[in-house]
Enzyme design. Sequence first.
Site, PDB file in Angstrom:
ATOM      1  N   CYS A 151      33.906  34.545  37.093  1.00 11.06           N
ATOM      2  CA  CYS A 151      34.712  33.420  37.594  1.00 11.06           C
ATOM      3  C   CYS A 151      33.944  32.708  38.714  1.00 11.06           C
ATOM      4  CB  CYS A 151      36.038  33.916  38.151  1.00 11.06           C
ATOM      5  SG  CYS A 151      36.865  35.136  37.106  1.00 11.06           S
TER       6      CYS A 151
HETATM    7  N1  GLN Z   1      37.105  40.773  35.852  1.00  9.42           N
HETATM    8  C1  GLN Z   1      37.898  39.698  36.383  1.00  9.42           C
HETATM    9  C2  GLN Z   1      38.867  39.133  35.345  1.00  9.42           C
HETATM   10  O1  GLN Z   1      38.906  39.545  34.244  1.00  9.42           O
HETATM   11  C3  GLN Z   1      37.027  38.594  36.926  1.00  9.42           C
HETATM   12  C4  GLN Z   1      36.285  37.919  35.836  1.00  9.42           C
HETATM   13  C5  GLN Z   1      35.161  37.038  36.265  1.00  9.42           C
HETATM   14  O2  GLN Z   1      34.644  37.092  37.382  1.00  9.42           O
HETATM   15  N2  GLN Z   1      34.747  36.251  35.332  1.00  9.42           N
HETATM   16  O3  GLN Z   1      39.580  38.245  35.669  1.00  9.42           O
END
Ligand code: GLN
Length: 239
Positions: A2
């Site tokens: 994210c």
């Molecule tokens: N693992 C977290 C989620 O599934 C963050 C994902 C990310 O950083 N893309 O939301």
Amino acid sequence: MCRHAAWLGPARPLTTLISDPEHGLLRQSYAPRMQRYGMVNADGFGFGWYDGDRPVRYRRTVPIWADANVPGLAAAARSSCLIAAVRSATAGMPIEETATAPFADGPWLLSHNGRVRREALRPIVAGPGDARGPESICDSAWLASAVFTRLRAGLALAGALTAVVRAAAEGDPEARLNLLVTAGSHLAAVAWGDTLFTHLEEGVLVASEPLDDRPGWRPVPGRSLLLASPDGVSVTPID
Ligand code: GLN
């Protein structure tokens, strides 16, 4: 991963993180420039600001560009401490508001870029049945719960984040643990497995990747902790 961003300084609207800069989180939701894991961040978004000492939070499971309320809300929500995140859900993680940053407890708002095996966190999160346990099975919600437990026990941001990152990395050496926590008067961020940048102006911008092409964006070294308060910004290694 994210993408997330925060501001600490004189009061500004949330558009400072989302739509004012050319590569703000709105653009980063569909065209991030430095993202290594995932292509777009369309699995939800959230943001938070402070009304006095009290955090106010808004989060959705739709892409940030699909919520017609965002431009008006983000222009009206002004504060000296802001946080926002756009999400690319890790495979196997649910798409629900309770899995979406920012996570909230007391004065704190928390966002996570990355992934970690939940088994690695089991020793440091409250068990099922504990009212203060994770609000979702999402790994980020588990991390948030582990950090909040330590903050409520009286640890400062630096101590709480360092303890959780060390324990998580020990249990899962592949973990990516970029965490960002605001507390209204100050904030902290961890670079661990993904990029993190700062831009100092009359306050400080912190972001997974630069929000624009102005000079002055500085990378935060991996495996380090950034602390920002009205007194300034420090970056220290986490061993
Ligand atoms: N693992 C977290 C989620 O599934 C963050 C994902 C990310 O950083 N893309 O939301």
